[in-house]
Design a protein around this motif. Structure first.
Motif, PDB file in Angstrom:
ATOM      1  N   HIS A  60      -1.083   8.133   1.380  1.00 52.13           N
ATOM      2  CA  HIS A  60      -0.290   8.643   0.251  1.00 52.13           C
ATOM      3  C   HIS A  60       1.200   8.606   0.594  1.00 52.13           C
ATOM      4  N   ALA A  61       1.524   8.958   1.830  1.00 50.94           N
ATOM      5  CA  ALA A  61       2.931   8.927   2.237  1.00 50.94           C
ATOM      6  C   ALA A  61       3.484   7.506   2.187  1.00 50.94           C
ATOM      7  N   LEU A  88       2.630   5.266   0.195  1.00 51.00           N
ATOM      8  CA  LEU A  88       2.788   4.917  -1.217  1.00 51.00           C
ATOM      9  C   LEU A  88       3.879   5.738  -1.898  1.00 51.00           C
ATOM     10  N   GLY A  89       4.528   6.636  -1.133  1.00 56.01           N
ATOM     11  CA  GLY A  89       5.633   7.417  -1.679  1.00 56.01           C
ATOM     12  C   GLY A  89       5.252   8.726  -2.324  1.00 56.01           C
ATOM     13  N   ASP A  90       3.985   9.105  -2.241  1.00 58.66           N
ATOM     14  CA  ASP A  90       3.526  10.374  -2.829  1.00 58.66           C
ATOM     15  C   ASP A  90       3.515  11.428  -1.725  1.00 58.66           C
ATOM     16  N   TYR A  91       4.688  11.949  -1.400  1.00 62.36           N
ATOM     17  CA  TYR A  91       4.840  12.788  -0.212  1.00 62.36           C
ATOM     18  C   TYR A  91       4.258  14.185  -0.394  1.00 62.36           C
ATOM     19  N   GLU A  92       4.291  14.728  -1.596  1.00 62.86           N
ATOM     20  CA  GLU A  92       3.685  16.042  -1.822  1.00 62.86           C
ATOM     21  C   GLU A  92       2.169  15.974  -1.624  1.00 62.86           C
ATOM     22  N   GLN A  93       1.549  14.923  -2.175  1.00 63.21           N
ATOM     23  CA  GLN A  93       0.114  14.746  -1.988  1.00 63.21           C
ATOM     24  C   GLN A  93      -0.208  14.502  -0.524  1.00 63.21           C
ATOM     25  N   ALA A  94       0.627  13.746   0.144  1.00 60.16           N
ATOM     26  CA  ALA A  94       0.441  13.480   1.569  1.00 60.16           C
ATOM     27  C   ALA A  94       0.451  14.782   2.353  1.00 60.16           C
ATOM     28  N   ALA A 144       6.146  13.160   6.188  1.00 61.67           N
ATOM     29  CA  ALA A 144       6.201  13.559   4.783  1.00 61.67           C
ATOM     30  C   ALA A 144       7.370  14.511   4.526  1.00 61.67           C
TER      31      ALA A 144
END
Length: 380
Positions: free
Chosen positions: A300-301, A303-309, A339
């Motif tokens: 996820h990180a 892919l740029g989805d740091y909150e989900q990561a 993240a």
């Protein structure tokens, strides 16, 4: 013939136990040998082995070239092997080789569990009578043993492969996997994992062949040969499915995810990581679940989805604390720090990355440590 005559004069002065030890040491595959390995080779206790080796050293038939490690001159090794062939029966020689292979297998297997207690356990046959494995303690002692024995272990794997000891020829590569991978001996790793594939193929053991292909794929991937590595891991996945090994499937999906990430196929990497996570969760395998929570978070990180990561990696971190798996715990701290860095929480990111480096310090994992230092360097 004249050289043999000279050597024979020295050997004729030996006691019976020392003469037998001399012959059997000619069967030892590695460049040098310890007292414990010599004891296993001869099927005697350490005191008897110490006395026999000391007698050989006193007569200059063997030399202690490093503390606790003894080596032959090449001509003396050849003469010892000649005496073993002409004095000891085929059965006696094979039994000696079996004992010393058991020695290295049992010691390496125990060492691997010390380096990572949660690595899938390999069931071993009981060692032959007379085998005296090394008694390893802390991780630092274990790492030192693997480093000192590295060339011996490579030679032992080749000897097992050439001598028809197929169980040892795949189990030894499995047992040494962690050390060779973490220390960066990846070319050696590829060679011995190819041996494991050959041995499990001869045995007709699809379950073990799946694990051998997985480990070969991971090693080839370390060298950047990603397409070949992916092919091996796909073969591993197919074999695990054929035999119903869902944990093996999960490991294969994880490795395919790692390779896909390296190839820039991030959405595919996340998909395989999620499949691995689901399989580990369904099987109730907590160690694998923790590893893949971090793995999914890391993807996820990427892919740029740091909150989900952060959500996934913090779950993993909670599972790792106190489990005795320092490398994966450190990797999870690194993921959390990565993240946080991209969320702009710099002080927290630095703290996490420094924690990761503190955990990994002394584990001789240069590849992982370098990655963490790069992440910390970006923050600071």
């Amino acid at each position: 013939a004249s050289i043999r005559a000279v050597f024979s004069w020295s050997c004729e002065q030996l006691s019976g136990p020392a003469a037998r030890m001399f012959r059997l040491l000619g069967l030892h595959a590695g460049p040098d040998v310890t007292i414990a390995a010599a004891a296993s080779l001869a099927g005697v206790d350490r005191a008897q082995a110490t006395a026999a080796v000391a007698e050989l050293a006193d007569t200059h038939l063997i030399a202690e070239h490093a503390p606790g490690r003894y080596a032959f001159h090449d001509l003396l090794r050849a003469y010892a092997a000649y005496l073993a062939r002409t004095t000891d029966s085929d059965a006696e020689r094979r039994e000696a080789v079996h004992r010393v292979l058991d020695h290295y297998l049992n010691t390496a297997s125990a060492g691997g569990r010390i380096l990572n207690p949660v690595r899938p356990h390999m069931s071993l046959e009981p060692p032959r009578p007379g085998v005296v494995p090394e008694l390893l303690g802390y991780a630092s002692e274990t790492l030192a043993w693997f480093e000192a024995e590295r060339q011996v272990l490579i030679a032992a794997i080749a000897q097992a492969n050439d001598g028809g000891f197929d169980q040892h020829a795949w189990q030894l590569p499995w047992a040494v996997w962690l050390f060779f991978d973490r220390a960066g001996y990846w070319h050696d790793q590829v060679a011995i994992q190819r041996t494991a594939v050959d041995a499990t193929t001869r045995l007709g053991d699809r379950a073990r062949l799946g694990h051998a292909y997985h480990d070969l794929g991971a090693a080839v991937g370390r060298l950047g040969q990603l397409t070949e590595a992916r092919d091996y891991c796909r073969q591993a996945l197919d074999l695990h499915r054929q035999v119903g090994d869902r944990l093996g499937e999960a490991r294969a999906h994880n490795q395919i995810a790692v390779l896909a990430e390296q190839q820039g196929r991030l959405a595919e990497a996340l998909g395989h990581a999620q499949l691995a996570l689901t399989l580990f969760r369904q099987e109730g395998h907590e160690q694998g679940l923790a590893k893949m929570l971090n793995g999914v978070g890391w993807m996820h990180a990427q892919l740029g989805d740091y909150e989900q990561a952060l959500e996934f990696c913090e779950q993993a971190l909670g599972m790792y604390r106190g489990r005795g798996d320092p490398l994966n715990e450190a990797a999870t701290w690194d993921s959390v720090g990565f993240a946080l860095l991209h969320l702009g929480r710099l002080d927290e990111a630095i703290s996490c990355l420094r924690t990761a480096l503190g955990i990994i310090n002394g584990l001789r994992t240069g590849y992982y440590e370098t990655t963490m230092l790069i992440h910390l360097g970006v923050v600071e």
